[in-house]
Scaffold this motif. Structure first.
Motif, PDB file in Angstrom:
ATOM      1  N   PRO A 178       0.817  -1.222   0.000  1.00 24.62           N
ATOM      2  CA  PRO A 178       0.000   0.000   0.000  1.00 24.62           C
ATOM      3  C   PRO A 178       0.853   1.277   0.000  1.00 24.62           C
ATOM      4  O   PRO A 178       0.430   2.295  -0.546  1.00 24.62           O
ATOM      5  CB  PRO A 178      -0.844  -0.105   1.273  1.00 24.62           C
ATOM      6  CG  PRO A 178      -0.255  -1.177   2.087  1.00 24.62           C
ATOM      7  CD  PRO A 178       0.538  -2.045   1.182  1.00 24.62           C
ATOM      8  N   LEU A 179       2.042   1.201   0.607  1.00 22.34           N
ATOM      9  CA  LEU A 179       2.930   2.373   0.531  1.00 22.34           C
ATOM     10  C   LEU A 179       3.308   2.672  -0.913  1.00 22.34           C
ATOM     11  O   LEU A 179       3.330   3.831  -1.332  1.00 22.34           O
ATOM     12  CB  LEU A 179       4.188   2.142   1.374  1.00 22.34           C
ATOM     13  CG  LEU A 179       4.027   2.221   2.881  1.00 22.34           C
ATOM     14  CD1 LEU A 179       5.327   1.837   3.573  1.00 22.34           C
ATOM     15  CD2 LEU A 179       3.604   3.623   3.294  1.00 22.34           C
ATOM     16  N   GLN A 180       3.603   1.609  -1.667  1.00 13.39           N
ATOM     17  CA  GLN A 180       3.933   1.786  -3.080  1.00 13.39           C
ATOM     18  C   GLN A 180       2.739   2.371  -3.843  1.00 13.39           C
ATOM     19  O   GLN A 180       2.893   3.273  -4.655  1.00 13.39           O
ATOM     20  CB  GLN A 180       4.337   0.456  -3.691  1.00 13.39           C
ATOM     21  CG  GLN A 180       4.640   0.521  -5.179  1.00 13.39           C
ATOM     22  CD  GLN A 180       5.855   1.345  -5.472  1.00 13.39           C
ATOM     23  OE1 GLN A 180       6.926   1.024  -5.020  1.00 13.39           O
ATOM     24  NE2 GLN A 180       5.691   2.407  -6.234  1.00 13.39           N
ATOM     25  N   ALA A 181       1.545   1.858  -3.567  1.00 11.66           N
ATOM     26  CA  ALA A 181       0.346   2.382  -4.233  1.00 11.66           C
ATOM     27  C   ALA A 181       0.124   3.847  -3.887  1.00 11.66           C
ATOM     28  O   ALA A 181      -0.191   4.661  -4.761  1.00 11.66           O
ATOM     29  CB  ALA A 181      -0.867   1.545  -3.838  1.00 11.66           C
ATOM     30  N   LEU A 182       0.300   4.200  -2.613  1.00 11.54           N
ATOM     31  CA  LEU A 182       0.161   5.608  -2.215  1.00 11.54           C
ATOM     32  C   LEU A 182       1.169   6.500  -2.925  1.00 11.54           C
ATOM     33  O   LEU A 182       0.838   7.606  -3.368  1.00 11.54           O
ATOM     34  CB  LEU A 182       0.321   5.744  -0.701  1.00 11.54           C
ATOM     35  CG  LEU A 182      -0.866   5.304   0.144  1.00 11.54           C
ATOM     36  CD1 LEU A 182      -0.480   5.269   1.620  1.00 11.54           C
ATOM     37  CD2 LEU A 182      -2.033   6.248  -0.076  1.00 11.54           C
ATOM     38  N   ALA A 183       2.405   6.016  -3.027  1.00  9.20           N
ATOM     39  CA  ALA A 183       3.431   6.805  -3.716  1.00  9.20           C
ATOM     40  C   ALA A 183       3.064   7.016  -5.174  1.00  9.20           C
ATOM     41  O   ALA A 183       3.186   8.129  -5.705  1.00  9.20           O
ATOM     42  CB  ALA A 183       4.794   6.118  -3.598  1.00  9.20           C
ATOM     43  N   LEU A 184       2.592   5.961  -5.827  1.00  6.42           N
ATOM     44  CA  LEU A 184       2.198   6.094  -7.232  1.00  6.42           C
ATOM     45  C   LEU A 184       1.044   7.071  -7.404  1.00  6.42           C
ATOM     46  O   LEU A 184       1.071   7.946  -8.275  1.00  6.42           O
ATOM     47  CB  LEU A 184       1.821   4.730  -7.801  1.00  6.42           C
ATOM     48  CG  LEU A 184       2.970   3.776  -8.085  1.00  6.42           C
ATOM     49  CD1 LEU A 184       2.439   2.418  -8.504  1.00  6.42           C
ATOM     50  CD2 LEU A 184       3.882   4.334  -9.156  1.00  6.42           C
ATOM     51  N   PHE A 185       0.015   6.927  -6.565  1.00 10.98           N
ATOM     52  CA  PHE A 185      -1.124   7.835  -6.676  1.00 10.98           C
ATOM     53  C   PHE A 185      -0.733   9.270  -6.348  1.00 10.98           C
ATOM     54  O   PHE A 185      -1.228  10.210  -6.962  1.00 10.98           O
ATOM     55  CB  PHE A 185      -2.275   7.371  -5.783  1.00 10.98           C
ATOM     56  CG  PHE A 185      -2.987   6.171  -6.320  1.00 10.98           C
ATOM     57  CD1 PHE A 185      -3.443   6.143  -7.624  1.00 10.98           C
ATOM     58  CD2 PHE A 185      -3.190   5.060  -5.530  1.00 10.98           C
ATOM     59  CE1 PHE A 185      -4.092   5.034  -8.132  1.00 10.98           C
ATOM     60  CE2 PHE A 185      -3.842   3.941  -6.019  1.00 10.98           C
ATOM     61  CZ  PHE A 185      -4.289   3.929  -7.330  1.00 10.98           C
ATOM     62  N   TRP A 186       0.140   9.443  -5.378  1.00 10.89           N
ATOM     63  CA  TRP A 186       0.575  10.791  -5.003  1.00 10.89           C
ATOM     64  C   TRP A 186       1.227  11.486  -6.192  1.00 10.89           C
ATOM     65  O   TRP A 186       0.917  12.630  -6.514  1.00 10.89           O
ATOM     66  CB  TRP A 186       1.545  10.724  -3.822  1.00 10.89           C
ATOM     67  CG  TRP A 186       2.171  12.042  -3.520  1.00 10.89           C
ATOM     68  CD1 TRP A 186       3.420  12.463  -3.886  1.00 10.89           C
ATOM     69  CD2 TRP A 186       1.589  13.151  -2.825  1.00 10.89           C
ATOM     70  NE1 TRP A 186       3.652  13.737  -3.447  1.00 10.89           N
ATOM     71  CE2 TRP A 186       2.534  14.184  -2.793  1.00 10.89           C
ATOM     72  CE3 TRP A 186       0.359  13.346  -2.222  1.00 10.89           C
ATOM     73  CZ2 TRP A 186       2.290  15.403  -2.185  1.00 10.89           C
ATOM     74  CZ3 TRP A 186       0.120  14.570  -1.611  1.00 10.89           C
ATOM     75  CH2 TRP A 186       1.077  15.574  -1.589  1.00 10.89           C
ATOM     76  N   PHE A 187       2.127  10.797  -6.866  1.00 11.12           N
ATOM     77  CA  PHE A 187       2.835  11.429  -7.976  1.00 11.12           C
ATOM     78  C   PHE A 187       1.986  11.518  -9.233  1.00 11.12           C
ATOM     79  O   PHE A 187       2.170  12.432 -10.029  1.00 11.12           O
ATOM     80  CB  PHE A 187       4.147  10.702  -8.257  1.00 11.12           C
ATOM     81  CG  PHE A 187       5.186  10.957  -7.200  1.00 11.12           C
ATOM     82  CD1 PHE A 187       5.746  12.205  -7.045  1.00 11.12           C
ATOM     83  CD2 PHE A 187       5.578   9.960  -6.340  1.00 11.12           C
ATOM     84  CE1 PHE A 187       6.683  12.453  -6.062  1.00 11.12           C
ATOM     85  CE2 PHE A 187       6.512  10.184  -5.361  1.00 11.12           C
ATOM     86  CZ  PHE A 187       7.068  11.448  -5.204  1.00 11.12           C
ATOM     87  N   LEU A 188       1.039  10.608  -9.406  1.00  8.88           N
ATOM     88  CA  LEU A 188       0.160  10.695 -10.581  1.00  8.88           C
ATOM     89  C   LEU A 188      -0.872  11.805 -10.454  1.00  8.88           C
ATOM     90  O   LEU A 188      -1.218  12.467 -11.417  1.00  8.88           O
ATOM     91  CB  LEU A 188      -0.551   9.360 -10.807  1.00  8.88           C
ATOM     92  CG  LEU A 188       0.306   8.213 -11.323  1.00  8.88           C
ATOM     93  CD1 LEU A 188      -0.505   6.927 -11.368  1.00  8.88           C
ATOM     94  CD2 LEU A 188       0.873   8.540 -12.695  1.00  8.88           C
ATOM     95  N   LEU A 189      -1.356  12.007  -9.231  1.00  7.70           N
ATOM     96  CA  LEU A 189      -2.425  12.986  -9.024  1.00  7.70           C
ATOM     97  C   LEU A 189      -1.915  14.391  -8.712  1.00  7.70           C
ATOM     98  O   LEU A 189      -2.691  15.333  -8.714  1.00  7.70           O
ATOM     99  CB  LEU A 189      -3.356  12.512  -7.903  1.00  7.70           C
ATOM    100  CG  LEU A 189      -4.090  11.211  -8.190  1.00  7.70           C
ATOM    101  CD1 LEU A 189      -4.894  10.786  -6.975  1.00  7.70           C
ATOM    102  CD2 LEU A 189      -4.976  11.354  -9.401  1.00  7.70           C
ATOM    103  N   ARG A 190      -0.643  14.489  -8.423  1.00 12.23           N
ATOM    104  CA  ARG A 190      -0.086  15.779  -8.060  1.00 12.23           C
ATOM    105  C   ARG A 190      -0.099  16.717  -9.258  1.00 12.23           C
ATOM    106  O   ARG A 190       0.359  16.378 -10.343  1.00 12.23           O
ATOM    107  CB  ARG A 190       1.351  15.586  -7.602  1.00 12.23           C
ATOM    108  CG  ARG A 190       1.652  16.397  -6.398  1.00 12.23           C
ATOM    109  CD  ARG A 190       2.980  16.034  -5.835  1.00 12.23           C
ATOM    110  NE  ARG A 190       3.611  17.296  -5.554  1.00 12.23           N
ATOM    111  CZ  ARG A 190       4.878  17.533  -5.642  1.00 12.23           C
ATOM    112  NH1 ARG A 190       5.688  16.605  -5.985  1.00 12.23           N
ATOM    113  NH2 ARG A 190       5.345  18.707  -5.373  1.00 12.23           N
ATOM    114  N   VAL A 191      -0.609  17.910  -9.061  1.00 10.92           N
ATOM    115  CA  VAL A 191      -0.665  18.907 -10.125  1.00 10.92           C
ATOM    116  C   VAL A 191       0.580  19.760 -10.019  1.00 10.92           C
ATOM    117  O   VAL A 191       0.870  20.316  -8.956  1.00 10.92           O
ATOM    118  CB  VAL A 191      -1.929  19.784  -9.992  1.00 10.92           C
ATOM    119  CG1 VAL A 191      -1.958  20.846 -11.055  1.00 10.92           C
ATOM    120  CG2 VAL A 191      -3.163  18.927 -10.039  1.00 10.92           C
TER     121      VAL A 191
END
Length: 196
Positions: A178-191
């Motif tokens: 889940p840490l990896q998933a959070l990192a991916l979502f954080w960088f994908l969704l970051r504007v």
């Protein structure tokens, strides 16, 4: 249109000189004649967009830099800046490995009663991950930052798993997912912030 040709001509010439290339060398790299490069630098013609993209990649600048006026600026971005940054990051990681090697050698040669002195090498991996995160935050883009964070997550999980023996120690990898998933979502969704 005339102003754009003059601006592009000045920027191409300045970047070429900063990279230490002659017009002939640049022409050979682009598979053009040196006469074409000379025309670009005199402002008699404009290179097409594909050539401008190749020049921006070669000099380590943006396409916007090549077509924008920089008469008030003193410094031309140095070509190969990305390579220098990669070397700096690699040297920093090698310093971490040197420290791990020195610690291992000290413990081994002086007979310290440490059960597993080789763990210093294992823990050098997440330390390198922290360094890579710092360098990617300073110089890298979204992809490099994501890869650096991913490297830290998985090497830290590996280090904990190897270092500590407890029942169900493999669960540390389940926590890393889940840490990896959070990192991916954080960088994908970051504007990205707009530049001022």
């Amino acid at each position: 249109m005339e102003e754009l040709r003059v601006t592009v001509a000045r920027n191409i010439a300045n970047c070429r000189r900063a990279a230490g290339l002659t017009q002939l060398q640049l022409a050979e790299k682009l598979n053009y004649s040196d006469k074409a490069v000379s025309k670009w630098e005199r402002g008699e013609s404009l290179p097409d967009v594909a050539v401008l993209c190749e020049l921006s990649r070669m000099y380590g600048v943006t396409l916007d830099y090549l077509v924008s006026d920089h008469t008030g600026e003193k410094e031309v971005p140095a070509a190969g800046k990305g390579k220098k940054r990669a070397v700096i990051a690699a040297m920093s990681c090698l310093l971490v490995w040197l420290a791990a090697t020195l610690a291992f050698s000290f413990l081994y040669f002086f007979g310290a009663e440490v059960q597993r002195p080789w763990l210093g090498f294992v823990w050098a991996l997440p330390v390198c991950g922290v360094l890579l995160i710092v360098f990617s935050a300073l110089w890298g883009g979204k992809v490099l930052r994501t890869l650096s964070v991913s490297f830290l997550i998985w090497t830290a999980a590996l280090s904990v798993w190897v270092s500590f023996t407890f029942p169900y120690s493999w669960l540390v990898f389940i926590v890393a997912i889940p840490l990896q998933a959070l990192a991916l979502f954080w960088f994908l969704l970051r504007v990205p912030h707009a530049k001022k």
